[in-house]
Scaffold this motif. Structure first.
Motif, PDB file in Angstrom:
ATOM      1  N   TYR A 157      28.425  21.160  73.937  1.00 34.11           N
ATOM      2  CA  TYR A 157      27.174  20.459  73.719  1.00 34.11           C
ATOM      3  C   TYR A 157      26.636  19.946  75.057  1.00 34.11           C
ATOM      4  CZ  TYR A 157      27.981  20.375  68.673  1.00 34.11           C
ATOM      5  OH  TYR A 157      28.175  20.724  67.358  1.00 34.11           O
ATOM      6  N   PHE A 160      23.468  17.310  76.663  1.00 35.06           N
ATOM      7  CA  PHE A 160      22.614  16.182  76.283  1.00 35.06           C
ATOM      8  C   PHE A 160      21.736  15.769  77.457  1.00 35.06           C
ATOM      9  CE2 PHE A 160      25.029  15.094  72.430  1.00 35.06           C
ATOM     10  CZ  PHE A 160      26.263  15.644  72.713  1.00 35.06           C
ATOM     11  N   TYR A 220      20.022  12.072  78.342  1.00 34.14           N
ATOM     12  CA  TYR A 220      19.891  10.661  77.987  1.00 34.14           C
ATOM     13  C   TYR A 220      18.886  10.025  78.932  1.00 34.14           C
ATOM     14  CZ  TYR A 220      23.856  10.273  74.737  1.00 34.14           C
ATOM     15  OH  TYR A 220      24.701  10.389  73.657  1.00 34.14           O
ATOM     16  N   GLN A 264      17.639   6.235  80.485  1.00 35.71           N
ATOM     17  CA  GLN A 264      18.033   4.843  80.693  1.00 35.71           C
ATOM     18  C   GLN A 264      16.890   4.094  81.356  1.00 35.71           C
ATOM     19  OE1 GLN A 264      21.290   3.925  83.457  1.00 35.71           O
ATOM     20  NE2 GLN A 264      22.100   2.437  81.999  1.00 35.71           N
ATOM     21  N   ARG A 279      18.295  -0.978  80.659  1.00 41.85           N
ATOM     22  CA  ARG A 279      19.700  -0.568  80.764  1.00 41.85           C
ATOM     23  C   ARG A 279      20.230   0.141  79.514  1.00 41.85           C
ATOM     24  NH1 ARG A 279      22.732  -5.666  82.628  1.00 41.85           N
ATOM     25  NH2 ARG A 279      23.495  -5.778  80.509  1.00 41.85           N
ATOM     26  N   GLN A 280      19.468   0.141  78.432  1.00 40.62           N
ATOM     27  CA  GLN A 280      19.923   0.767  77.188  1.00 40.62           C
ATOM     28  C   GLN A 280      19.868   2.283  77.310  1.00 40.62           C
ATOM     29  OE1 GLN A 280      20.666  -1.093  74.087  1.00 40.62           O
ATOM     30  NE2 GLN A 280      21.644   0.868  73.703  1.00 40.62           N
ATOM     31  N   MET A 281      20.974   2.942  77.157  1.00 37.48           N
ATOM     32  CA  MET A 281      21.059   4.400  77.238  1.00 37.48           C
ATOM     33  C   MET A 281      20.625   4.980  75.897  1.00 37.48           C
ATOM     34  SD  MET A 281      22.083   6.565  79.655  1.00 37.48           S
ATOM     35  CE  MET A 281      23.444   5.902  80.601  1.00 37.48           C
ATOM     36  N   LEU A 310      19.582   8.559  73.657  1.00 36.68           N
ATOM     37  CA  LEU A 310      19.606  10.015  73.585  1.00 36.68           C
ATOM     38  C   LEU A 310      18.190  10.558  73.478  1.00 36.68           C
ATOM     39  CD1 LEU A 310      21.268  12.656  73.287  1.00 36.68           C
ATOM     40  CD2 LEU A 310      21.092  12.336  70.813  1.00 36.68           C
ATOM     41  N   ARG A 348      19.398  17.058  72.437  1.00 31.65           N
ATOM     42  CA  ARG A 348      20.742  17.630  72.397  1.00 31.65           C
ATOM     43  C   ARG A 348      20.644  19.140  72.179  1.00 31.65           C
ATOM     44  NH1 ARG A 348      22.544  14.563  68.585  1.00 31.65           N
ATOM     45  NH2 ARG A 348      21.389  15.723  67.012  1.00 31.65           N
ATOM     46  N   MET A 390      15.585   6.300  84.314  1.00 37.38           N
ATOM     47  CA  MET A 390      16.590   7.234  84.853  1.00 37.38           C
ATOM     48  C   MET A 390      16.908   8.224  83.741  1.00 37.38           C
ATOM     49  SD  MET A 390      17.642   6.781  88.009  1.00 37.38           S
ATOM     50  CE  MET A 390      19.281   7.502  88.026  1.00 37.38           C
ATOM     51  N   PHE A 396      19.622  11.183  82.614  1.00 38.14           N
ATOM     52  CA  PHE A 396      20.949  11.718  82.881  1.00 38.14           C
ATOM     53  C   PHE A 396      21.209  12.941  82.006  1.00 38.14           C
ATOM     54  CE2 PHE A 396      22.698   8.482  85.593  1.00 38.14           C
ATOM     55  CZ  PHE A 396      22.021   7.322  85.250  1.00 38.14           C
ATOM     56  N   LEU A 433      32.080  13.034  77.693  1.00 36.43           N
ATOM     57  CA  LEU A 433      30.851  13.425  78.366  1.00 36.43           C
ATOM     58  C   LEU A 433      31.064  13.418  79.873  1.00 36.43           C
ATOM     59  CD1 LEU A 433      28.097  11.565  76.306  1.00 36.43           C
ATOM     60  CD2 LEU A 433      28.553  14.018  76.380  1.00 36.43           C
ATOM     61  N   TRP A 477      28.977  13.447  83.241  1.00 34.18           N
ATOM     62  CA  TRP A 477      27.605  13.025  83.536  1.00 34.18           C
ATOM     63  C   TRP A 477      27.142  13.508  84.899  1.00 34.18           C
ATOM     64  CZ3 TRP A 477      24.806  10.030  80.007  1.00 34.18           C
ATOM     65  CH2 TRP A 477      25.542   9.537  78.923  1.00 34.18           C
TER      66      TRP A 477
END
Lengths: 115, 113
Positions: B33, B35, B37, B39, B43-45, B47, B50, B89, B91, B101, B103
């Protein structure tokens, strides 16, 4: 429903002190991950819990770092004798299980500053 | 070792433009898989999208789509009609056979008004 929560959101500690960081995963999620994110960097894997299996501790940077997960739910990451290089944001994520989408749901993180 | 590379540390585009963020990865596995993401400064990551490697069709989620080139091990993210709220950001991550994962270092995306 409630997402992943982490506490405290910020922690300032003196070098040499121990700290505990807490993570409350989404209810029913069997997988739980801890990551470290240094300023402006990607995520560094620390430890992974899956159900009642032995945790994967392969990412822990030293024996000063440990984590536990009680009752398959709440997890605590402990850093003993903190050093300045431990300063970072510590992120927790949970996931429903090994099947399905594998999506990880992240908490807001704890920013740790070691002075 | 499995790696994920994001070659663009920072990108900046005007609102409403289309932007593509690049990502390459290295793996010997045939099924996995991938992904993207996001941010934001909070600061909350989160999704974004996918992709399952065994699916040839590129994943799409509203304004977000990927260009998945399995043979080239490339997984780029296209954001159409970019909005100020897309500033964050981004990722890229690859899930290995141990459900971990891996990164990339991230791309800082700035949407200018």
């Amino acid at each position: 429903g409630a997402g992943v929560s982490q506490s405290p959101s910020n922690k300032v500690t003196e070098k040499g002190k121990d700290v505990e960081l807490r993570c409350d995963p989404i209810s029913g999620h069997t997988a739980l991950y801890w990551y470290r994110q240094s300023l402006g960097q990607g995520l560094e894997f620390l430890i992974y819990f899956q159900g009642n299996s032995a945790p994967d501790k392969s990412g822990l940077p030293s024996d000063r770092f440990s984590a536990e997960r009680t009752g398959g739910s709440v997890s605590t990451l402990t850093i003993q004798r903190t050093q300045q290089e431990d300063s970072a944001v510590y992120l927790c994520a949970s996931s429903p299980d090994r099947g399905g989408s594998y999506e990880q749901y992240f908490g807001p993180g704890t920013r740790l500053t070691v002075t | 070792a499995q790696t994920v590379t994001q070659s663009q540390p920072e990108m900046s585009v005007q609102e409403a433009e289309t932007v593509t963020l690049s990502c390459t990865y290295d793996t010997s596995e045939s099924n996995y898989y991938l992904f993207w993401y996001k941010q934001p400064p909070s600061r909350q990551m989160i999704l974004v999208i996918r992709q399952e490697a065994y699916k040839q069709q590129n994943a799409t989620e509203n304004r977000f789509s990927v260009n998945f080139q399995k043979a080239a091990k490339s997984f780029s993210l296209k954001i159409s009609d970019s909005q100020l709220g897309d500033t964050a950001m981004y990722f890229c991550a690859h899930m290995d056979s141990n459900y971990q994962l891996i990164w990339g270092a991230g791309t800082k995306l700035i949407i200018k008004p």
